[in-house]
Design a protein around this motif. Structure first.
Motif, mmCIF file in Angstrom:
data_model
loop_
_atom_site.group_PDB
_atom_site.id
_atom_site.type_symbol
_atom_site.label_atom_id
_atom_site.label_comp_id
_atom_site.label_asym_id
_atom_site.label_seq_id
_atom_site.Cartn_x
_atom_site.Cartn_y
_atom_site.Cartn_z
ATOM 1 N N ALA A 92 0.832 -1.209 0.000
ATOM 2 C CA ALA A 92 0.000 0.000 0.000
ATOM 3 C C ALA A 92 0.865 1.258 0.000
ATOM 4 O O ALA A 92 2.050 1.215 0.335
ATOM 5 C CB ALA A 92 -0.910 -0.010 1.228
ATOM 6 N N GLY A 93 0.235 2.361 -0.331
ATOM 7 C CA GLY A 93 0.931 3.649 -0.360
ATOM 8 C C GLY A 93 1.334 4.094 1.033
ATOM 9 O O GLY A 93 0.502 4.190 1.931
ATOM 10 N N MET A 94 2.613 4.332 1.222
ATOM 11 C CA MET A 94 3.102 4.860 2.503
ATOM 12 C C MET A 94 4.147 5.897 2.150
ATOM 13 O O MET A 94 5.064 5.636 1.389
ATOM 14 C CB MET A 94 3.668 3.732 3.363
ATOM 15 N N GLY A 121 3.372 7.713 -1.922
ATOM 16 C CA GLY A 121 2.503 8.179 -0.846
ATOM 17 C C GLY A 121 2.511 9.688 -0.848
ATOM 18 O O GLY A 121 3.037 10.303 -1.782
ATOM 19 N N ASP A 122 1.956 10.258 0.199
ATOM 20 C CA ASP A 122 1.930 11.707 0.320
ATOM 21 C C ASP A 122 3.381 12.168 0.402
ATOM 22 O O ASP A 122 4.103 11.769 1.292
ATOM 23 C CB ASP A 122 1.200 12.064 1.621
ATOM 24 N N GLN A 139 0.898 7.909 -6.365
ATOM 25 C CA GLN A 139 -0.349 8.475 -5.829
ATOM 26 C C GLN A 139 -0.525 9.952 -6.180
ATOM 27 O O GLN A 139 0.403 10.745 -6.059
ATOM 28 C CB GLN A 139 -0.383 8.324 -4.304
ATOM 29 N N GLN A 164 -8.718 7.403 2.750
ATOM 30 C CA GLN A 164 -7.955 6.322 3.359
ATOM 31 C C GLN A 164 -8.816 5.771 4.489
ATOM 32 O O GLN A 164 -9.478 6.561 5.184
ATOM 33 C CB GLN A 164 -6.680 6.962 3.901
ATOM 34 N N LYS A 230 -8.623 5.328 -5.012
ATOM 35 C CA LYS A 230 -8.622 4.750 -3.663
ATOM 36 C C LYS A 230 -9.600 5.501 -2.768
ATOM 37 O O LYS A 230 -9.549 6.724 -2.689
ATOM 38 C CB LYS A 230 -7.217 4.837 -3.060
ATOM 39 N N ASP A 254 -10.294 0.760 1.204
ATOM 40 C CA ASP A 254 -9.478 0.610 2.413
ATOM 41 C C ASP A 254 -10.398 0.656 3.634
ATOM 42 O O ASP A 254 -11.032 1.678 3.895
ATOM 43 C CB ASP A 254 -8.472 1.784 2.431
ATOM 44 N N GLY A 258 -7.661 0.147 8.582
ATOM 45 C CA GLY A 258 -6.406 0.303 7.838
ATOM 46 C C GLY A 258 -5.421 1.211 8.552
ATOM 47 O O GLY A 258 -5.806 2.105 9.307
ATOM 48 N N GLY A 259 -4.161 1.005 8.283
ATOM 49 C CA GLY A 259 -3.096 1.741 8.961
ATOM 50 C C GLY A 259 -2.961 3.167 8.487
ATOM 51 O O GLY A 259 -3.495 3.568 7.451
ATOM 52 N N ALA A 261 -0.002 6.789 9.081
ATOM 53 C CA ALA A 261 1.254 7.246 9.670
ATOM 54 C C ALA A 261 1.002 8.216 10.812
ATOM 55 O O ALA A 261 1.796 8.301 11.740
ATOM 56 C CB ALA A 261 2.111 7.916 8.616
ATOM 57 N N GLY A 301 -6.826 -3.027 4.629
ATOM 58 C CA GLY A 301 -7.334 -2.739 5.968
ATOM 59 C C GLY A 301 -7.342 -4.000 6.800
ATOM 60 O O GLY A 301 -8.312 -4.758 6.789
ATOM 61 N N GLY A 302 -6.243 -4.262 7.504
ATOM 62 C CA GLY A 302 -6.199 -5.392 8.429
ATOM 63 C C GLY A 302 -5.844 -6.734 7.815
ATOM 64 O O GLY A 302 -6.151 -7.772 8.394
ATOM 65 N N GLY A 323 -0.289 -2.615 4.571
ATOM 66 C CA GLY A 323 0.499 -1.495 5.079
ATOM 67 C C GLY A 323 1.211 -1.894 6.360
ATOM 68 O O GLY A 323 2.397 -2.226 6.361
ATOM 69 N N VAL A 324 0.456 -1.914 7.461
ATOM 70 C CA VAL A 324 1.048 -2.212 8.772
ATOM 71 C C VAL A 324 1.766 -3.569 8.771
ATOM 72 O O VAL A 324 2.889 -3.689 9.271
ATOM 73 C CB VAL A 324 -0.040 -2.169 9.875
HETATM 74 C C1 LIG Z 1 3.070 4.446 7.853
HETATM 75 C C2 LIG Z 1 1.897 4.531 6.947
HETATM 76 C C3 LIG Z 1 1.848 5.552 5.994
HETATM 77 C C4 LIG Z 1 0.754 5.661 5.121
HETATM 78 N N1 LIG Z 1 0.752 6.643 4.168
HETATM 79 C C5 LIG Z 1 -0.261 6.685 3.254
HETATM 80 C C6 LIG Z 1 -0.229 7.604 2.174
HETATM 81 O O1 LIG Z 1 0.688 8.397 2.038
HETATM 82 N N2 LIG Z 1 -1.236 7.561 1.273
HETATM 83 C C7 LIG Z 1 -2.271 6.657 1.383
HETATM 84 O O2 LIG Z 1 -3.161 6.635 0.534
HETATM 85 N N3 LIG Z 1 -2.323 5.790 2.395
HETATM 86 C C8 LIG Z 1 -1.341 5.771 3.315
HETATM 87 N N4 LIG Z 1 -1.376 4.816 4.316
HETATM 88 C C9 LIG Z 1 -2.465 3.821 4.320
HETATM 89 C C10 LIG Z 1 -2.078 2.601 3.508
HETATM 90 O O3 LIG Z 1 -1.921 2.937 2.147
HETATM 91 C C11 LIG Z 1 -3.159 1.508 3.562
HETATM 92 O O4 LIG Z 1 -4.387 2.042 3.137
HETATM 93 C C12 LIG Z 1 -3.330 0.872 4.941
HETATM 94 O O5 LIG Z 1 -2.107 0.800 5.605
HETATM 95 C C13 LIG Z 1 -3.941 -0.516 4.793
HETATM 96 O O6 LIG Z 1 -4.255 -1.086 6.010
HETATM 97 P P1 LIG Z 1 -3.274 -2.064 6.823
HETATM 98 O O7 LIG Z 1 -2.222 -1.175 7.378
HETATM 99 O O8 LIG Z 1 -4.127 -2.640 7.884
HETATM 100 O O9 LIG Z 1 -2.716 -3.068 5.880
HETATM 101 C C14 LIG Z 1 -0.304 4.722 5.209
HETATM 102 C C15 LIG Z 1 -0.244 3.698 6.170
HETATM 103 C C16 LIG Z 1 0.827 3.586 7.031
HETATM 104 C C17 LIG Z 1 0.860 2.466 8.037
#
Ligand SMILES: Cc1cc2nc3c(=O)[nH]c(=O)nc-3n(C[C@H](O)[C@H](O)[C@H](O)COP(=O)(O)O)c2cc1C
Lengths: 441, 232
Positions: A92-94, A121-122, A139, A164, A230, A254, A258-259, A261, A301-302, A323-324
């Motif tokens: 996923a995008g981080m 990510g952002d 993204q 998100q 998304k 999502d 979902g995770g 930051a 998400g999870g 993500g997480v």
């Molecule tokens: C550290 C971190 C940074 C993230 N940054 C972004 C982001 O920049 N853009 C975005 O769309 N989602 C972001 N997310 C959300 C993830 O893309 C994703 O939707 C989510 O982590 C999925 O759930 P999970 O963590 O349970 O797998 C981020 C998640 C984490 C944990």
């Protein structure tokens, strides 16, 4: 067990010790709690579903020997170059900013090793992650930090982020202590300030505008690459239909757990619907448009295990995203950092302060000393291992259900353990043919 | 590279937009006509977006959304009005609108100059990231929302909530401001600002306005860190 070991002391269910501590913290600090990670409360989830393995009426496939396909094509609806992945589990995008440069590199290394995609990510695209990612999804977020047409044309797919799961309707934040020189430059912002990312896109406001925006992205990239949309899971049925109408090649949904930051705890825990009900809503929306399997559905998400992957796919997802779990596989929350976590008031297994930038594992930080602790090659190898395990586990379950491809898993293979899960996932309660909310009984 | 002086004319009532944009994109780092006239745009969306070549493009008439979006190098002129998001995320080059521009003109633009001869609607210069915007008329509400860097010059008036939550962008308005957004304040117009303002007006070719008539607006920087009292 209570600290006083007095069996007569009774902890309140409503005002348990964590709740009391949070009231005390709020009273002392006067600001809401901001943290990373996903929702920590219990929500109905894939754990509440079970597979019906093959039996007299169904024929299983031989584990290890018989083929069980895992490949997936994403975005063939309009793109000249759809994404072809070997496994249906994507990263996923981080954002770079939330994560260190070496952590982003490790995500790319692992994804490339097992034949899947990773996502920016952002904050924009870094040369490290572009270099190490065979398939990189770029993204387009409301903030548009670092957005530029060269990176757009360098991307293998574009993901328009509307929301998100951790914060549908909310923007991002990156607190000042994580703003290194490089992060500030990439985002065109001053050093050291708390950065807020917008919650609305600057140049489109509704589904009709989004359609034109997507066309613009296609024109700029000469219709080469797929465009994803998304959304955080809320009004999922409508969001998915509108995303498809706007021209999405792939829809990413999502769930609320979902995770993230950095988001307010109250937002993480109280906004959105869980992943479990979001999938049938999305699938229904796609089916009614005749677009299921034509516009691919990625669910996140999870997702933690191959069982979660298989269950999401049985409910109709084409792929999942993590993500997480990916961060944990890299080394986040690892016991070897326990001392470091304790030094900052947390512990291995509990750490969620991704926003703080003091991550002893070197993953969610911009501090060069901390980031240097993380080895992108080793971390990448661990994540690649984990992705292989998820795939093998999902295949094991699919074969047991007699399926020669993960995509052949279907809701009919599932039953629910609770009435809630049965109603949300729209599969029968185990031992019954009852799906609450469907027809009469 | 060849520099043909001939003007390439593309009639959008006959040529599909995709074909036009592809031909313009094919000029990136390649030979081909350097001067283009697009006729009968009829409000089509996404005209001349994603350009990356040192060329002149004149859109003769009205353009729809995102005209010259993400532009690099090119000089694009729209003789009519421009729809939403003209020159959005521009990186360099110059985009001129002879008429009025709709919402989100120059949104998130990183570089180059957007020059609107008429008025620009709401959210002009939203999330601006370094470009210069010169509007000869007035701009609508919520303009320069979260503007990060870059400069917005308005010869007319500004609508409500100007510069809400802005960062380090420079805003100059000659006329009345209906209202300032959160954390946006009037700031002193010093010599360096007069020089910047005068330079941009000259670059845009706007004559007959006196830099001394402008007021400068910028961030109070109170929202730069989370505080308990940010009860906007
Ligand atoms: C550290 C971190 C940074 C993230 N940054 C972004 C982001 O920049 N853009 C975005 O769309 N989602 C972001 N997310 C959300 C993830 O893309 C994703 O939707 C989510 O982590 C999925 O759930 P999970 O963590 O349970 O797998 C981020 C998640 C984490 C944990």
């Amino acid at each position: 067990m209570n600290p006083a070991s007095n069996p007569a002391l009774r902890e309140s269910h409503l005002f348990d010790r964590r709740t009391i501590a949070e009231i005390q913290r709020a009273a002392a600090e006067g600001i809401y709690d901001i943290r990373g990670f996903g929702a920590k409360r219990h929500v109905p989830h894939f754990d509440d579903l079970l597979f019906l393995g093959a039996s007299v009426s169904r024929y299983p496939l031989e584990g290890y020997r018989e083929r069980c396909g895992t490949e997936v094509t994403l975005g063939a609806r309009h793109a000249r170059q759809p994404i072809e992945l070997k496994i249906p589990i994507t990263i996923a995008g981080m954002s770079f900013g939330a994560l260190s440069g070496p952590a982003k590199e490790a995500l790319g290394r692992a994804a490339s090793e097992v034949g899947t995609s990773t996502t920016t990510g952002d904050g924009g695209m870094t040369p490290e992650e572009r270099g190490h990612s065979k398939h990189l999804v770029y993204q387009l977020l409301p903030s548009r930090y670092g957005m530029n047409p060269d990176d757009l044309r360098r991307a293998d797919a574009i993901e328009v982020v509307v929301g998100q799961g951790a914060k549908p309707g909310g923007g991002g934040m990156l607190l000042g202590h994580k703003i290194s020189d490089r992060v500030a430059r990439m985002r065109d912002l001053p050093m050291g300030i708390d950065q807020r990312s917008a919650c609305r896109h600057p140049d489109w406001t509704g589904p009709d505008d989004l359609e034109i925006k997507i066309q613009e992205l296609r024109e700029i990239t000469d219709w080469q690459v797929p465009i994803y949309v998304k959304v955080g899971a809320t009004r999922t049925y409508y969001d998915v239909q509108l995303a498809v109408k706007a021209g999405a090649d792939v829809v990413v949904v999502d769930g609320m757990q979902g995770g993230t930051a950095a988001t307010q705890d109250v937002f993480i825990e109280h906004v959105g619907i869980p992943t479990l009900p979001a999938i049938p809503l999305a699938v229904q929306a796609l089916k009614e448009l005749g677009m299921h399997r034509k516009v691919q559905l990625i669910v996140s998400g999870g997702i933690r295990s191959g069982a979660d992957v298989a269950k999401a796919m049985a409910l109709g997802a084409d792929a999942v995203s993590i993500g997480v779990a990916a961060l944990i596989a890299l080394g986040d929350n690892a016991p070897e950092h326990d001392e470091g976590y304790r030094a900052i008031g947390s512990a291995a297994g509990y750490y969620d302060d991704y926003q703080a930038g003091r991550d002893p594992s070197g993953i969610s930080t911009q501090d060069p000393e901390l980031a240097a602790r993380f080895d992108p090659v080793k971390g990448g190898r661990r994540l690649a291992n984990y992705l292989r395990v998820l795939t093998l586990e999902a295949q094991t379950l699919a074969r047991a259900c007699g399926k020669s491809h993960l995509h052949n898993l279907e809701p009919e293979d599932l039953v629910a353990l609770t009435i809630e899960a049965a109603a949300m996932a729209r599969v029968p309660l185990a031992g019954t043919n009852w799906i609450p909310g469907q027809g009469s009984f | 590279m060849s520099t043909t002086t001939e003007i390439e004319v593309v009639d959008l009532s006959l040529t599909p937009l995709r074909e036009l944009n592809q031909r313009l994109h094919d000029l990136a780092g390649a030979d081909g006509p350097r001067s283009w006239r697009i006729t009968n745009p009829s409000g089509a969306h996404n005209i001349a977006c994603g350009l990356d070549a040192d060329i002149d493009v004149v859109v003769e008439g009205h353009a729809g959304y995102y005209c010259a979006g993400m532009n690099k190098q090119a000089r694009v002129r729209i003789t009519g009005t421009a729809g939403q998001g003209v020159a959005e995320n521009m990186m360099s080059g110059r985009v001129t609108v002879d008429g009025n521009a709709s919402q989100a003109a120059g949104a998130t633009a990183h570089g180059g100059l957007l020059h609107v001869r008429g008025d620009a609607s709401s959210r002009c210069g939203i999330s601006l990231k370094g470009a210069a915007i010169v509007v000869e008329g007035s701009i609508g509400h919520m303009s320069a929302f979260m503007a990060q860097t870059g400069t917005i010059v308005v010869c007319g008036d500004a609508g409500d909530a100007l510069g809400d939550s802005m960062y380090e962008a420079h805003i100059y308005v000659r006329g009345a401001v209906a209202g300032l957004g959160a954390d946006c304040i009037e700031k002193e117009l010093r010599d360096v600002h007069r020089a910047e303002l005068g330079g941009l007006l000259a670059e845009a070719g706007v004559a007959g306005v006196d830099v001394a008539d402008f007021k400068r607006y910028g961030s109070a920087r109170n929202l730069y860190t989370f505080k308990i009292d940010n009860t906007y």
